[in-house]
Design a protein around this motif. Structure first.
Motif, PDB file in Angstrom:
ATOM      1  N   ARG A   1      41.737  35.565  47.154  1.00  0.00           N
ATOM      2  CA  ARG A   1      40.903  35.969  46.022  1.00  0.00           C
ATOM      3  C   ARG A   1      40.214  37.317  46.213  1.00  0.00           C
ATOM      4  O   ARG A   1      39.404  37.705  45.365  1.00  0.00           O
ATOM      5  CB  ARG A   1      39.829  34.915  45.770  1.00  0.00           C
ATOM      6  CG  ARG A   1      40.379  33.562  45.374  1.00  0.00           C
ATOM      7  CD  ARG A   1      39.250  32.615  45.018  1.00  0.00           C
ATOM      8  NE  ARG A   1      39.774  31.346  44.501  1.00  0.00           N
ATOM      9  CZ  ARG A   1      39.086  30.506  43.743  1.00  0.00           C
ATOM     10  NH1 ARG A   1      37.839  30.798  43.399  1.00  0.00           N
ATOM     11  NH2 ARG A   1      39.624  29.373  43.329  1.00  0.00           N
TER      12      ARG A   1
ATOM     13  N   ASP B   1      46.672  37.488  41.834  1.00  0.00           N
ATOM     14  CA  ASP B   1      45.488  37.287  40.996  1.00  0.00           C
ATOM     15  C   ASP B   1      44.225  37.909  41.605  1.00  0.00           C
ATOM     16  O   ASP B   1      44.220  38.370  42.739  1.00  0.00           O
ATOM     17  CB  ASP B   1      45.281  35.785  40.813  1.00  0.00           C
ATOM     18  CG  ASP B   1      44.485  35.414  39.579  1.00  0.00           C
ATOM     19  OD1 ASP B   1      44.038  36.315  38.855  1.00  0.00           O
ATOM     20  OD2 ASP B   1      44.329  34.205  39.342  1.00  0.00           O
ATOM     21  N   PHE B   2      43.146  37.927  40.817  1.00  0.00           N
ATOM     22  CA  PHE B   2      41.796  38.326  41.202  1.00  0.00           C
ATOM     23  C   PHE B   2      41.632  39.841  41.358  1.00  0.00           C
ATOM     24  O   PHE B   2      40.768  40.297  42.096  1.00  0.00           O
ATOM     25  CB  PHE B   2      41.330  37.579  42.461  1.00  0.00           C
ATOM     26  CG  PHE B   2      40.992  36.133  42.170  1.00  0.00           C
ATOM     27  CD1 PHE B   2      39.691  35.744  41.948  1.00  0.00           C
ATOM     28  CD2 PHE B   2      41.992  35.167  42.084  1.00  0.00           C
ATOM     29  CE1 PHE B   2      39.372  34.420  41.645  1.00  0.00           C
ATOM     30  CE2 PHE B   2      41.702  33.851  41.785  1.00  0.00           C
ATOM     31  CZ  PHE B   2      40.385  33.465  41.558  1.00  0.00           C
TER      32      PHE B   2
ATOM     33  N   CYS C   1      35.444  39.933  35.486  1.00  0.00           N
ATOM     34  CA  CYS C   1      35.033  38.801  34.664  1.00  0.00           C
ATOM     35  C   CYS C   1      33.554  38.907  34.312  1.00  0.00           C
ATOM     36  O   CYS C   1      32.764  39.518  35.033  1.00  0.00           O
ATOM     37  CB  CYS C   1      35.244  37.484  35.407  1.00  0.00           C
ATOM     38  SG  CYS C   1      36.915  37.226  36.043  1.00  0.00           S
TER      39      CYS C   1
ATOM     40  N   ASN D   1      41.419  32.059  37.338  1.00  0.00           N
ATOM     41  CA  ASN D   1      40.387  33.004  37.741  1.00  0.00           C
ATOM     42  C   ASN D   1      39.227  32.957  36.745  1.00  0.00           C
ATOM     43  O   ASN D   1      38.340  32.110  36.849  1.00  0.00           O
ATOM     44  CB  ASN D   1      40.997  34.408  37.844  1.00  0.00           C
ATOM     45  CG  ASN D   1      40.024  35.453  38.326  1.00  0.00           C
ATOM     46  OD1 ASN D   1      38.848  35.184  38.528  1.00  0.00           O
ATOM     47  ND2 ASN D   1      40.506  36.665  38.522  1.00  0.00           N
ATOM     48  N   CYS D   2      39.225  33.805  35.749  1.00  0.00           N
ATOM     49  CA  CYS D   2      38.119  33.871  34.786  1.00  0.00           C
ATOM     50  C   CYS D   2      38.206  32.796  33.714  1.00  0.00           C
ATOM     51  O   CYS D   2      37.240  32.603  32.958  1.00  0.00           O
ATOM     52  CB  CYS D   2      38.099  35.241  34.111  1.00  0.00           C
ATOM     53  SG  CYS D   2      38.022  36.633  35.244  1.00  0.00           S
TER      54      CYS D   2
END
Length: 579
Positions: free
Chosen positions: A55, A86-87, A91, A169-170
């Protein structure tokens, strides 16, 4: 570097056979149309950020991994994709922060130079850059009702706010209603942004069967960019929709994550990254999905958990078995470990050119033996060589694992080479055995000797729709036989290799448990060599008979098709032997 020359004759021979696929022939059955985007003719190779970086990706970390992919020598072995997972996004309390057109905004604290600059850096190293997205449209885009680039439509025009898409994630991603004008244009604008940044590989994650409209939209959008972008789907996709995944994408994850999430850090990060049960669970999915793999589309078993020694969660024997299964299954080889801390053992595992050649030969192996802790897998390459993997999947106790040559379709003697060590095992008759430690594998190449018969199992051939591979009548060779549809025109077609142009004896083994003749046309390279040849009753479906005919073969690759000429279909077909 000419990778095909480096990796060996099996890969090269398969590459030369590719025009057959382009002509509409399938490497195995049942036939499934592959994506025609021209990409991933061989499984992708490279590195992905999720397993180790997890992350917390940053520009600096990605550059360091790119540098290590080159300095380790792995780039020169074919590992060329450097994939950001991802990440990377920004967000707020309502989900993804978005740009003026409703697309995810990049977290500038993690990537101060932007994604295009990172892609440019990756490209400067002779590598390709991979990126990540999930289906849907962000809540913030809908709340702001952002315009869709190049159109008069806005986010609210295409969002289905009654349903939320999966996102890791978000979150806060709404479904897109593809019946609404502007929906495809939104995905097009996002794909164009990725292409402008220099993306070469796109993973779309959180995909389920309900997301097939998104998968289609992204396929269309990526093609519209004009940039070659390898298209990967994730994760744990439904095998019932395998023909759709194969038609639209270049790879598809067959299970959930290979990571164990059992490390000491936040969200289970840190070492160990995986465990042995996560690897052994892939044997069954690789067997179940085998029929759908081929040039243009591959079954993805997830990242390679290799690179950092035993701390990754696997012993050295288990890591070699891990690599062997991925190679035999023709899965993408995307390393998940820390490339800046490769140890010598794992560098040798990942860089073994004989193993890479097995992965890159364009053939997904079939499972021959699944008994307790014993597994045997087999594939036949285009040059006629057989590659066989034996595994002890247990965690205690040695196992002597064996394979009869007849199970693999080998008739006569075969010269054996251990592909992990490169050492010759001599000429072997009848069967091959290895006593294996817990978690150990043996991978061999078996080359039938001159003058021996080469067997081509029917279950490894192409066959017409409605035909099946069955094993309910005993006495067959290999893992089964083909039971064709009861229809005129039902066929089985073999790809047969010949070192020279010559007349050769071909023997078809068949069973006909009915009381009537089941005639077939036998066609070699498009020319009929036996029209309406009779294949009479054999007394029972378990009674097998041989029909031999002499046919002209050209040097190299030949096609031999047996086609039913009556509504009864063909007899059950076990194999074709080439003398």
């Amino acid at each position: 570097m000419n990778l095909l020359k480096t990796l060996g004759r099996g890969v090269l021979a398969t590459a030369l056979a590719l025009p057959l696929a382009a002509a509409g022939l399938t490497a195995k059955a049942p036939p499934a149309a592959a994506s025609d985007n021209g990409l991933s003719i061989r499984p992708a190779m490279g590195w992905s950020s999720w397993s180790f970086v997890r992350r917390w990706p940053t520009e600096a970390k990605m550059k360091a991994q790119a540098d290590a992919l080159v300095s380790s020598g792995l780039k020169d072995k074919g590992y060329v994709y450097l994939n950001l997972d991802d990440f990377y996004q920004k967000c707020d309390a309502n989900g993804f922060v978005v740009d003026q057109y409703g697309r995810w905004a990049i977290d500038e604290a993690k990537f101060p130079s932007g994604i295009k600059a990172l892609a440019d850096y990756v490209h400067s190293k002779g590598l390709k850059f991979g990126f990540y997205v999930t289906p849907g449209i962000a809540k913030n885009a809908v709340t702001r009702n952002t315009p869709i680039e190049g159109t008069s439509y806005r986010a609210k025009d295409i969002a289905d706010t009654t349903r939320q898409e999966k996102n890791y994630n978000c979150k806060n991603m709404y479904y897109i209603d593809y019946s609404k004008p502007g929906s495809q244009e939104f995905v097009n604008s996002w794909a164009k942004q990725f292409a402008d940044w220099g993306v070469d590989y796109l993973k779309i994650d959180g995909v389920g069967s309900h997301d097939i409209p998104d998968v289609r939209a992204w396929d269309k959008a990526l093609r519209a960019t004009g940039r070659p972008i390898n298209y990967a789907l994730s994760n744990n996709l439904a095998i019932a929709d395998a023909p759709t995944w194969r038609q639209l994408a270049n790879s598809w994850r067959t299970q959930g994550d290979v990571e164990c999430y059992c490390g000491p850090g936040p969200n289970g990060s840190g070492h160990p990254l995986t465990n042995w049960s996560k690897i052994t669970s892939r044997f069954t999915s690789a067997a179940n999905w085998q029929q759908y793999a081929g040039p243009g589309g591959w079954n993805d078993l997830d990242s390679l958990q290799i690179g950092n020694g035993d701390q990754i969660g696997l012993t050295a024997d288990q890591r070699r078995s891990h690599m062997t299964l991925w190679a035999m299954a023709a899965s993408p080889l995307l390393i998940g470990g820390d490339l800046t801390d490769l140890n010598a053992t794992d560098r040798a595992i990942l860089g073994n050119e004989r193993l890479i050649a097995v992965n890159q030969d364009g053939v997904a192996a079939r499972r021959l033996v699944n008994s307790g802790n014993q597994q045997v897998w087999h594939k036949k390459e285009a040059d006629g060589d057989h590659v066989i993997a034996l595994f002890n999947t247990g965690t205690s106790g040695n196992q002597t694992v064996s394979v009869n040559w007849s199970q693999a379709g080998i008739v006569g003697a075969a010269a054996v080479t251990d592909l992990w060590s490169g050492q010759s095992g001599g000429v072997v008759n009848g069967s091959y055995s290895a006593t294996l430690r817990p978690g150990e594998t043996r991978l061999i190449r078996a080359t039938p000797q001159a003058g021996s018969t080469t067997r081509y199992e029917a279950e490894g051939a192409s066959y017409s729709a409605g035909s099946t591979v069955d094993s309910n009548h005993g006495g067959f060779s290999g893992s089964g036989f083909v039971n064709t549809a009861n229809a005129a025109g039902a066929y089985v077609e073999w790809t047969v290799e010949s070192a020279t142009a010559r007349d050769a004896a071909l023997t078809l083994r068949y069973a006909n448990g009915t009381a009537v003749v089941r005639p077939m046309d036998v066609v070699v390279n498009g020319t009929a060599v036996a029209a309406n040849r009779a294949f009479g009753p054999t007394g029972a479906w378990t009674s097998w008979a041989d029909a031999t005919l002499t046919v002209p073969l050209k040097q190299g690759t030949n096609t031999v098709r047996a086609t039913a000429t009556t509504a009864n279909g063909a007899p059950n077909l076990d194999y074709l032997d080439r003398g």
